[in-house]
Design a protein around this motif. Sequence first.
Motif, mmCIF file in Angstrom:
data_model
loop_
_atom_site.group_PDB
_atom_site.id
_atom_site.type_symbol
_atom_site.label_atom_id
_atom_site.label_comp_id
_atom_site.label_asym_id
_atom_site.label_seq_id
_atom_site.Cartn_x
_atom_site.Cartn_y
_atom_site.Cartn_z
ATOM 1 N N SER B 86 0.832 -1.214 0.000
ATOM 2 C CA SER B 86 0.000 0.000 0.000
ATOM 3 C C SER B 86 0.854 1.247 0.000
ATOM 4 O O SER B 86 0.551 2.217 0.671
ATOM 5 C CB SER B 86 -0.927 0.044 1.215
ATOM 6 N N LEU B 87 1.923 1.211 -0.745
ATOM 7 C CA LEU B 87 2.805 2.375 -0.785
ATOM 8 C C LEU B 87 2.835 3.012 -2.165
ATOM 9 O O LEU B 87 3.716 3.814 -2.461
ATOM 10 C CB LEU B 87 4.227 1.969 -0.398
ATOM 11 N N LEU B 88 1.885 2.649 -3.004
ATOM 12 C CA LEU B 88 1.862 3.256 -4.340
ATOM 13 C C LEU B 88 1.669 4.748 -4.214
ATOM 14 O O LEU B 88 0.916 5.217 -3.376
ATOM 15 C CB LEU B 88 0.702 2.686 -5.153
ATOM 16 N N GLU B 89 2.369 5.462 -5.066
ATOM 17 C CA GLU B 89 2.187 6.903 -5.037
ATOM 18 C C GLU B 89 1.644 7.379 -6.361
ATOM 19 O O GLU B 89 1.812 6.715 -7.369
ATOM 20 C CB GLU B 89 3.529 7.583 -4.753
ATOM 21 N N ARG B 90 0.996 8.521 -6.346
ATOM 22 C CA ARG B 90 0.507 9.075 -7.593
ATOM 23 C C ARG B 90 1.649 9.123 -8.595
ATOM 24 O O ARG B 90 2.783 9.394 -8.214
ATOM 25 C CB ARG B 90 -0.022 10.497 -7.345
ATOM 26 N N PRO B 91 1.419 8.916 -9.876
ATOM 27 C CA PRO B 91 0.135 8.688 -10.533
ATOM 28 C C PRO B 91 -0.297 7.220 -10.565
ATOM 29 O O PRO B 91 -1.149 6.861 -11.346
ATOM 30 C CB PRO B 91 0.404 9.190 -11.941
ATOM 31 N N GLY B 92 0.294 6.403 -9.696
ATOM 32 C CA GLY B 92 -0.075 4.984 -9.707
ATOM 33 C C GLY B 92 -1.219 4.700 -8.749
ATOM 34 O O GLY B 92 -1.345 5.343 -7.707
ATOM 35 N N ARG B 93 -2.086 3.755 -9.102
ATOM 36 C CA ARG B 93 -3.140 3.361 -8.173
ATOM 37 C C ARG B 93 -3.587 1.936 -8.491
ATOM 38 O O ARG B 93 -3.443 1.460 -9.619
ATOM 39 C CB ARG B 93 -4.334 4.309 -8.249
ATOM 40 N N ILE B 94 -4.132 1.286 -7.477
ATOM 41 C CA ILE B 94 -4.682 -0.041 -7.701
ATOM 42 C C ILE B 94 -5.999 0.149 -8.434
ATOM 43 O O ILE B 94 -6.895 0.834 -7.946
ATOM 44 C CB ILE B 94 -4.907 -0.766 -6.356
ATOM 45 N N SER B 95 -6.105 -0.411 -9.629
ATOM 46 C CA SER B 95 -7.305 -0.155 -10.416
ATOM 47 C C SER B 95 -8.273 -1.325 -10.361
ATOM 48 O O SER B 95 -9.392 -1.225 -10.803
ATOM 49 C CB SER B 95 -6.924 0.140 -11.866
ATOM 50 N N ASN B 96 -7.808 -2.453 -9.822
ATOM 51 C CA ASN B 96 -8.665 -3.631 -9.826
ATOM 52 C C ASN B 96 -8.105 -4.647 -8.838
ATOM 53 O O ASN B 96 -6.917 -4.665 -8.555
ATOM 54 C CB ASN B 96 -8.678 -4.214 -11.250
ATOM 55 N N GLY B 97 -8.983 -5.500 -8.319
ATOM 56 C CA GLY B 97 -8.535 -6.660 -7.561
ATOM 57 C C GLY B 97 -8.443 -6.448 -6.065
ATOM 58 O O GLY B 97 -8.743 -5.373 -5.548
ATOM 59 N N SER B 98 -8.033 -7.511 -5.377
ATOM 60 C CA SER B 98 -7.985 -7.460 -3.921
ATOM 61 C C SER B 98 -6.681 -8.036 -3.396
ATOM 62 O O SER B 98 -6.041 -8.866 -4.045
ATOM 63 C CB SER B 98 -9.152 -8.267 -3.345
ATOM 64 N N ILE B 99 -6.283 -7.559 -2.218
ATOM 65 C CA ILE B 99 -5.124 -8.096 -1.522
ATOM 66 C C ILE B 99 -5.586 -8.432 -0.111
ATOM 67 O O ILE B 99 -5.993 -7.536 0.632
ATOM 68 C CB ILE B 99 -3.990 -7.053 -1.412
ATOM 69 N N GLU B 100 -5.565 -9.706 0.218
ATOM 70 C CA GLU B 100 -5.948 -10.071 1.579
ATOM 71 C C GLU B 100 -4.716 -10.503 2.351
ATOM 72 O O GLU B 100 -3.982 -11.377 1.916
ATOM 73 C CB GLU B 100 -6.950 -11.230 1.558
ATOM 74 N N ILE B 106 -6.752 -5.558 2.424
ATOM 75 C CA ILE B 106 -5.991 -4.349 2.737
ATOM 76 C C ILE B 106 -5.915 -3.404 1.553
ATOM 77 O O ILE B 106 -5.480 -2.271 1.684
ATOM 78 C CB ILE B 106 -4.560 -4.682 3.205
ATOM 79 N N ALA B 107 -6.366 -3.849 0.386
ATOM 80 C CA ALA B 107 -6.280 -2.980 -0.796
ATOM 81 C C ALA B 107 -7.228 -1.804 -0.663
ATOM 82 O O ALA B 107 -6.932 -0.694 -1.104
ATOM 83 C CB ALA B 107 -6.591 -3.768 -2.060
ATOM 84 N N SER B 108 -8.386 -2.056 -0.032
ATOM 85 C CA SER B 108 -9.370 -0.978 0.040
ATOM 86 C C SER B 108 -9.337 -0.251 1.382
ATOM 87 O O SER B 108 -10.129 0.635 1.630
ATOM 88 C CB SER B 108 -10.768 -1.575 -0.197
ATOM 89 N N MET B 109 -8.410 -0.641 2.232
ATOM 90 C CA MET B 109 -8.326 -0.019 3.557
ATOM 91 C C MET B 109 -7.673 1.362 3.446
ATOM 92 O O MET B 109 -6.780 1.563 2.638
ATOM 93 C CB MET B 109 -7.446 -0.911 4.418
ATOM 94 N N SER B 110 -8.114 2.322 4.259
ATOM 95 C CA SER B 110 -7.488 3.637 4.194
ATOM 96 C C SER B 110 -6.149 3.592 4.928
ATOM 97 O O SER B 110 -5.918 2.740 5.784
ATOM 98 C CB SER B 110 -8.391 4.683 4.846
ATOM 99 N N GLN B 111 -5.297 4.541 4.587
ATOM 100 C CA GLN B 111 -3.980 4.603 5.224
ATOM 101 C C GLN B 111 -4.133 4.670 6.744
ATOM 102 O O GLN B 111 -3.399 4.055 7.491
ATOM 103 C CB GLN B 111 -3.206 5.837 4.747
#
Lengths: 310, 656
Positions: B86-100, B106-111
Amino acid sequence: MTAGIVQTGSEERPGDATDERGEGDAGYSQQRWWQLLWSNTKARVGIILLLAFILIATFAPLIAPYEGTRSDFDALLPVSGDHLLGTTSQGADIFSQLVYGSRVSLLVGLFGGLVSTAIALVIGMWSGYKEGTVIDDILSFITNVAIVVPVLPLMIVLIAYSEVRGIPLIVFVIGITSWAGHARAKRSQIITLRNRDFVTAAKFAGEGSGRIIFREIMPSMTSLVAAGFVGASTGAIGAEAGLSFLGLGDPNSISWGTMLYQADSQGAVGQGLWAWVLAPGLILALLITSLTFINFGVDLLSNPHLREDS
Amino acid sequence: MTTTDATTAAATTESVPTSQTLAADTRRNSHPLLRVRDLSVRFEPKMSPALTAVDKVSFDLLEGEFVGLIGESGSGKSTLAMALLSLLERPGRISNGSIEFDGEDIASMSQEDLRHRRWRDIATVFQSSMNSLNPVMRVEAQFRDAIEEHSELRGDAVTERVRELFSMVMIDEKFMSAYPHELSGGMKQRINLALALCNRPRFVLLDEPTTGLDVVVQRSILEAVRRLQKEQGFAVLFISHDIGTVMELSDRIFVMYAGQLVEQQAATTLVKDPLHPYSKGLLGSYSNPRADTVRVTYIPGRPPDLTRPISGCRFAARCPEAIERCSSDEPQLLPLAGGRVACHVAHLQRGPSEDKPDGLPEQTTRFAGPEFVKTAEDSDRARRGEVFLEVDSVTKVFERRRGLRKQQTLAVDDVSFALRKGEVTALVGQSGSGKTTLARMITGVDKPSSGTIRFTGSEGTIAVEKLRTRQLRDYRKHVQMVFQDPYSSLNPALTLRYTLTRPLRNHRGLSAQEADAVAGELMETVALTPSNRFLDRYPHELSGGQRQRVVIARALAANPELIVADEPISSLDVSIRAEVLELLQELVTGHDIGVLYITHDLLSARLLADEILVLSQGRVVEQGNALEVIRNPQDAYTRTLLDAIPNPFEQATTTS
Ligand SMILES: Nc1ncnc2c1ncn2[C@@H]1O[C@H](COP(=O)(O)OP(=O)(O)O)[C@@H](O)[C@H]1O
Ligand code: SF4
Ligand SMILES: [Mg+2]
């Protein structure tokens, strides 16, 4: 450790030995510098303002109602439809003077900036490239002397002793008195670049120093050179205004500096003739601000960390 | 770690699926620590076209498992790593999928949430970590911060824990009170590793943790990682482009190409029977330098441009096994032979025979592409050409002023050797052993402190150490250089045409037109054809291998008698290294040029060189026929270097 992760890395994106210097960087400076410049709000404002000034200067005869040098109106007319900012005590139209004055400022900015940048480049780059040699010692000495000599008195002396007054003289004087600081900056910048592999490679290709400095190294410094030029232009515009304000300007042409000089010598402030005093001062400040804004953008080109994007 | 250790490690870790059934069992019984499904990462920069750097990646990572992730640079390994953390920085982002992680998405969890969760369970070390220790804080204080933030330990207990961590990574306690700048790069990375382990994480992500360090140092750090992982049982995802090392350390391997996983396989199986042609290509760049005949393959071409839509298999353009279907259907990552592979041909070859289309290539474990071969006879051939460069008792001392004191470093110490025409001499040694300093003196960039260098060329004998600037220019008609890093040795602002014509005009005195024509020929010599398509390009439009070809073409332009190549392949992806070696080899045989090949890698030295000189701390410790030195190293240091060569195949043979 913001996310509570035991993360022992830096803020940078991790990368392979090879992929960091990848495809992007060079592409930026070659194709997209203007996009980058434009993407910065300050730079965009600066560029629009500067374009406006250039348009005004180019089409001054169409914009100004009268010749800038004409002074056969009644003295000290108030603001009116005929005289948008009134007239001076010599009977000149202040608005027309203002419009024509932009020509001098821009010309001095352009040529003063060019002369000063050219001298700074030749001396600074050469001495940095030859760092540690006698050539560098001599050039650095000259640069250091030029830095410590007080510039304004030197300019005044040079102009005072010259026979002809005029814009070319002012450009020349500004050019040869204001290069030193930039030369020193260029010297330290080239020192960081001259040990790059491609410079050594150019030596192996049998290139001489001049070609190496100006063909191989300088293109990598374009944005730094551009920043230096914008800075030097700004300085030149200010210097011209200052010299003219001291009465050392070209007596035959109108510049914002000479307007201020006249306003001052006629005691405009004492008489409350605000338009006469404030207009040239404000417009000068506006031009300098626009150049400063452009330089913010140019800084972005040379320093990727400042980019809004990444 | 010796090879046998690695073998036992692989054999004792439970999660290694040695057969299909076992693999299936492990997967059903223990629920994965990390479960990634259809993960995609997009970069959408403002100024350049958007790209999907990670494309629908799915995998499981089990508790305590050591998984290696390999692939050429740009294949998306680091991006995947950043997404997992969960350390991607702009302009990168997770556009699809899940990480458990341990059942929690944890992919959709806020910082903010992440901070409060058990994310301290995850730790990481990457290459740039080397410079990430706080320079103004003593090392112990940095550990204290990290430990106190995440645990109940305070006071002396923390000191005790730090001491323990230091001994885990085998660093003397006395360095606890050191500042980072007092530590070497290798020590810093060990300390980063210890710091990563300080809160007993369950998952450690390593992204090129040792790249840029010395081979021998790399080796010891990675051994420490593997040992600690066995002792403490955390799971590891280990990313490196040093495929040999990954293969040796890992239980399981993921192979990544152009943003997708193309093969998942147990390490021991992958070595013996790689399924995906790309895996075969990557493995083909390794070989045992002691063998009679050494073969290495390379993957021609470069990865696809991810900003454009791709149809069919992403590897098709470079794949020697491709069939018609490959260019239209995208292969899926499906189970095969105990692992998973995304390749039509691999599945068809092992599938029922009635499905097999005509023209299906034979099943092979080697990459069926271009190959560079060196036999024992080639090595024996060692042509005794005449000596044309003699280095005699050369010493170089660097002096640095530190305040009032002068600090002296002895970089090269009384070195003598000779180079012969049409022969390749390899100068082998760790970084800091004085290789580059020697190269700089031979090419006249630096002057020796004492000793002489004599060059006998077409224009008589030249005393190199006495040359002045102007004569130096003439000397470089005879002696040229190929640099380590093709990214920095080509000027990014100049076209290849300019770069190539300059030496032609300067050294050969050609007119602009003649130079243009010869530049075209040079491009053809280094196989960049058609040359006119390349000449007007800028370096950034070429791949690393192509750039290095241009660098070699530029060196050839002067018609030199000696080429000094300083680590010419070490900054290239392993998959294309052999390509450049082959080119250098052709120059030697075709143009009768002498080559001084500088490297820290004995495999490439074996492939290219007739003679090997081993340099350690500025001295020549061993010298002789290449094959001889590699097979019977006399000096202890040469043996250390040899042991540092990862050899996944040797491991495979011992296991079977
Ligand atoms: N910040 C970024 N902006 C745009 N593209 C990026 C960025 N970082 C990486 N990429 C692209 O994503 C792809 C994968 O890169 P990376 O994850 O670094 O691969 P690897 O670690 O396997 O070498 C490459 O095509 C790269 O150019
Ligand atoms: S699917 Fe076809 S092109 Fe792709 S790797 Fe397999 S054989 Fe090669
Ligand atoms: Mg990477």
